[in-house]
Design an enzyme around this catalytic site. Structure first.
Site, mmCIF file in Angstrom:
data_model
loop_
_atom_site.group_PDB
_atom_site.id
_atom_site.type_symbol
_atom_site.label_atom_id
_atom_site.label_comp_id
_atom_site.label_asym_id
_atom_site.label_seq_id
_atom_site.Cartn_x
_atom_site.Cartn_y
_atom_site.Cartn_z
ATOM 1 N N ASP A 139 -7.108 5.954 -3.617
ATOM 2 C CA ASP A 139 -6.364 4.783 -3.171
ATOM 3 C C ASP A 139 -6.051 3.914 -4.384
ATOM 4 O OD1 ASP A 139 -5.284 2.630 -1.887
ATOM 5 O OD2 ASP A 139 -6.917 2.380 -0.443
ATOM 6 N N CYS A 143 0.794 -1.237 0.000
ATOM 7 C CA CYS A 143 0.000 0.000 0.000
ATOM 8 C C CYS A 143 0.828 1.290 0.000
ATOM 9 C CB CYS A 143 -1.003 0.012 1.152
ATOM 10 S SG CYS A 143 -0.259 0.010 2.798
ATOM 11 N N HIS A 193 -2.955 0.994 6.796
ATOM 12 C CA HIS A 193 -3.148 1.060 5.345
ATOM 13 C C HIS A 193 -2.841 2.497 4.929
ATOM 14 C CE1 HIS A 193 -4.395 0.391 1.350
ATOM 15 N NE2 HIS A 193 -5.528 1.048 1.428
#
Length: 714
Positions: free
Chosen positions: A364, A282, A341
């Site tokens: 994202d 991530c 995250h």
């Protein structure tokens, strides 16, 4: 003898163009970009100087054409034809005659503040009775403009523009909620070829391949651009930039933890003819997306969410199934809660939603769930998330769950029945963090995403989001939410926490958890009642990835204890280095669990996530100045009780080094400290980030970074 008609001036041609790159670059905050082409921002004037074969007559004027993309057209706003005039018009391309000498003319060009961004061709001709063809003058690049109040990406604070558009390094926060660690990241948006690569990302997206003219015409809109970039930074539906890998195996590629910035990744993708780069997780996706969007002129930052939910079935609950030792049952647990995250926020107006949703937008690029058939996420307005307006575009439910889902633990019995278990450990969406403006400290922005935990307003927003998601209307009608495998949950049962048992517990560290050393902890249990209680505590520990996915079990033991009335007891827990060294991942994380069975059938799950600490210090031995070599000293420590060989220091930093420096580290005896010295020669002034990574085949990477303030050349 040749005679000329008086009154018909000789035809004129443009002989030379000066793009005034330095002057325009300074005015448009693009002077840091390398290379020959002019780079300017939309909605703001820029000057070019043209030389002609003779002086222009008073009635002559210039006709200019700008065009971008294939099949450029005025209907699609990818082409404009306009003439020099005396005045400016805010809604269209304009050219104003600034100054004229005998054979030269300075023209001030301005694009509209909603112009398509990207590579443009400029051509021009002088008006004439004769039909003259356009002369191509050259190429320039037009970017978004956070300095222009009429641009959708306008950001009012100069300090924030310096940080979120122009800063080419930053900090990404990782770790666990109780032990947050900063990792340096080199965004490097001003490095050689990076802007060109970022524009190529737009051209490689599937919409452009299908219909290039329409795709280019939509590049005026930051909503469209950010959604495209979110999809293209991962490789799931296209030949995007980075391929994800969460299994802990990185053969044939680079471990996500080895990357120190975006530059090497973007260059590898481009030079490898758009073959996805292996591997990312991530923070890598977020670091690369931050580079791309800052390059294009959209203010962007990297955000870390601790205890981040991945809610696969959109019921706003993360349901974890465990066995009698507290071990996660992977085959039953579809949802997950990651230790952390990382995603991005970009700042722009939401013309599609209305002004109350302007500002920070979540994006994202980590490929978790599909959005309209493609792995991407956002833009989702942070304000909409805070207010529970999960129905608004784009991907509100997924982002809302990441920071707000309820965490439910279920004990799975051998007869396939299940039972809700009290777990005091986990609240989703903690310590939402980003780098401070102008410094490397951590800023907690949780309050931008949700109202205070447990407040009346927070529960109201939660119920509003549940109603919008699950059709649980105001009259309280219940909807059944089906899970895979036929298990059904009553949504309203999940709104109430599990009953708190009469014994509480927690793990405490008896000494700091250091890489290469034994771990010493205690499970502390306290009896809250005035009667004696028996407790059976089943303990387990596993090495894990940062997604909390177990890799290997390293502890499995059971203890039976008697607790007197209101008594507290400590059960010592030891995990030796030899128990964890073979199975420790590069995340350096261990998850401990204790499933406690209390008299009268009560149950309690206690969990603790541990990140092992390491050590590396960096010193700059003297003042740093552009063009002058300066020595850097790195202190490394062998954390192990065995000799370590074949270690390497990898050093990187935009404006400090060209590419990456690799330095062999001498053999290190057990626990030995050693100093490694090397020189750097800064090429750019201002605050610059130097990153150092100790890579060894014997233990996970040890990382450090330092900010060096570089003075301009004397």
């Amino acid at each position: 003898m040749v005679t000329r008609n008086v009154g018909y001036p000789q035809w004129v041609r443009i002989t030379k163009v000066d793009w005034q790159r330095q002057k325009n670059g300074t005015a448009h905050h693009t002077q840091e970009f390398p290379g020959p082409n002019l780079i300017v921002r939309r909605g703001q004037a820029f000057d070019i100087l043209m030389n002609f074969s003779r002086a222009l007559e008073s009635e002559e004027f210039l006709i200019l054409t700008v065009e971008t993309g294939p099949q450029a057209s005025e209907d699609l706003h990818t082409k404009a034809v306009f003439r020099t005039s005396e005045s400016e018009e805010a809604t269209a391309w304009t050219a104003v005659q600034e100054a004229q000498t005998e054979n030269a003319l300075t023209v001030s060009l301005t694009s509209p503040p909603d112009a398509v961004i990207g590579r443009y061709w400029l051509s021009a001709r002088v008006s004439s009775r004769r039909k003259l063809s356009n002369k191509k003058l050259g190429e320039f690049v037009l970017l978004f403009n956070p300095w222009c109040p009429e641009d959708d990406v306008f950001l009012d604070s100069e300090e924030e523009r310096q940080e979120y558009v122009l800063n080419d390094s930053g900090v990404i926060f990782r770790g666990v909620e109780k032990h947050i660690r900063a990792q340096g990241w080199n965004y490097g948006q001003f490095e050689e070829d990076i802007l060109n690569i970022c524009l190529s990302i737009l051209d490689r997206n599937p919409s452009h391949q299908d219909n290039p003219a329409t795709d280019v015409s939509r590049r005026h809109d930051p909503i469209y651009i950010t959604r495209v970039v979110s999809a293209m930074v991962n490789s799931n539906n296209d030949r995007g930039v980075v391929q994800g890998q969460w299994q802990g195996k990185y053969g044939g590629g680079t471990s996500p933890l080895h990357w120190q910035g975006s530059v090497a990744i973007l260059q590898k993708w481009f030079k490898g003819r758009y073959k996805p780069v292996k591997y990312g997780q991530c923070w890598v996706f977020a670091g690369v997306m931050c580079t791309v969007l800052r390059s294009l002129g959209i203010a962007t930052r990297v955000v870390s969410n601790f205890n981040s939910a991945h809610d696969t079935d959109r019921n706003l609950s993360v349901d974890k199934y465990v066995d009698s030792f507290g071990r996660t049952l992977e085959e039953l647990t579809e949802d997950s809660m990651w230790n952390f995250h990382v995603w991005n926020e970009s700042w722009f107006a939401r013309q599609d939603l209305g002004p109350s949703y302007n500002g920070w937008q979540v994006l994202d690029a980590t490929p978790q769930e599909e959005s309209e058939g493609i792995f991407r996420c956002g833009p989702a307005s942070v304000t909409a998330i805070r207010e529970g307006d999960v129905h608004l575009a784009h991907d509100g439910p997924f982002v809302f769950a990441e920071v707000n889902a309820d965490y439910s633990t279920w004990l799975w019995h051998e007869d396939e029945s299940r039972e809700r278990v009290y777990s005091d450990t986990k609240k989703i969406g903690r310590c939402i963090s980003t780098k401070a403006v102008g410094s490397d400290s951590r800023v907690d922005i949780t309050g931008l995403y949700k109202y205070p935990e447990g407040s009346r307003k927070e529960r109201q927003v939660y119920r509003k989001a549940v109603r919008k998601l699950l059709s649980v209307d105001a009259r309280g009608r219940r909807d059944r939410v089906r899970r895979a495998g036929g298990r059904g949950l009553w949504r309203e049962d999940l709104l109430e926490p599990a009953t708190k048992p009469s014994v509480i517990g927690k793990f405490t560290l008896l000494e700091p958890p250091v890489l290469g050393h034994d771990l010493r902890l205690a499970l502390c249990l306290a009896n809250l009642t005035s009667r004696a209680q028996k407790v059976r505590a089943n303990l387990s520990a596993a090495t894990i990835l940062y997604t909390r996915r177990p890799v290997a079990e390293i502890l499995h033991e059971s203890h039976a204890i008697q607790l007197g009335p209101e008594e507290e007891r400590k059960i010592p827990v030891e995990i030796s280095y030899s128990q964890y060294k073979e199975d420790l991942t590069e995340d350096k994380k261990i998850l401990l669990a204790a499933m406690c069975f209390i008299s009268k059938g009560e149950k309690l799950l206690v969990e603790k996530d541990i990140t092992l600490e390491d050590f590396l210090t960096i010193k700059v031995l003297g003042p740093a100045t552009v063009g002058v070599a300066v020595a850097v000293e790195v202190m490394v420590v062998n954390p192990l009780s065995e000799t370590v060989e074949n270690s390497v220091l990898l050093v990187e930093g935009s404006g400090l080094l060209q590419g990456q420096l690799s330095i062999n580290v001498p053999s290190l005896e057990p626990q030995e400290k050693a100093k490694v010295q090397f020189d750097i020669t800064p090429s750019r002034s201002g605050p610059r980030q130097l990153q150092v990574d100790l890579v060894s085949p014997h233990f996970p990477d040890i990382k450090g970074f330092v900010i060096i303030h570089v003075a301009a050349a004397k």
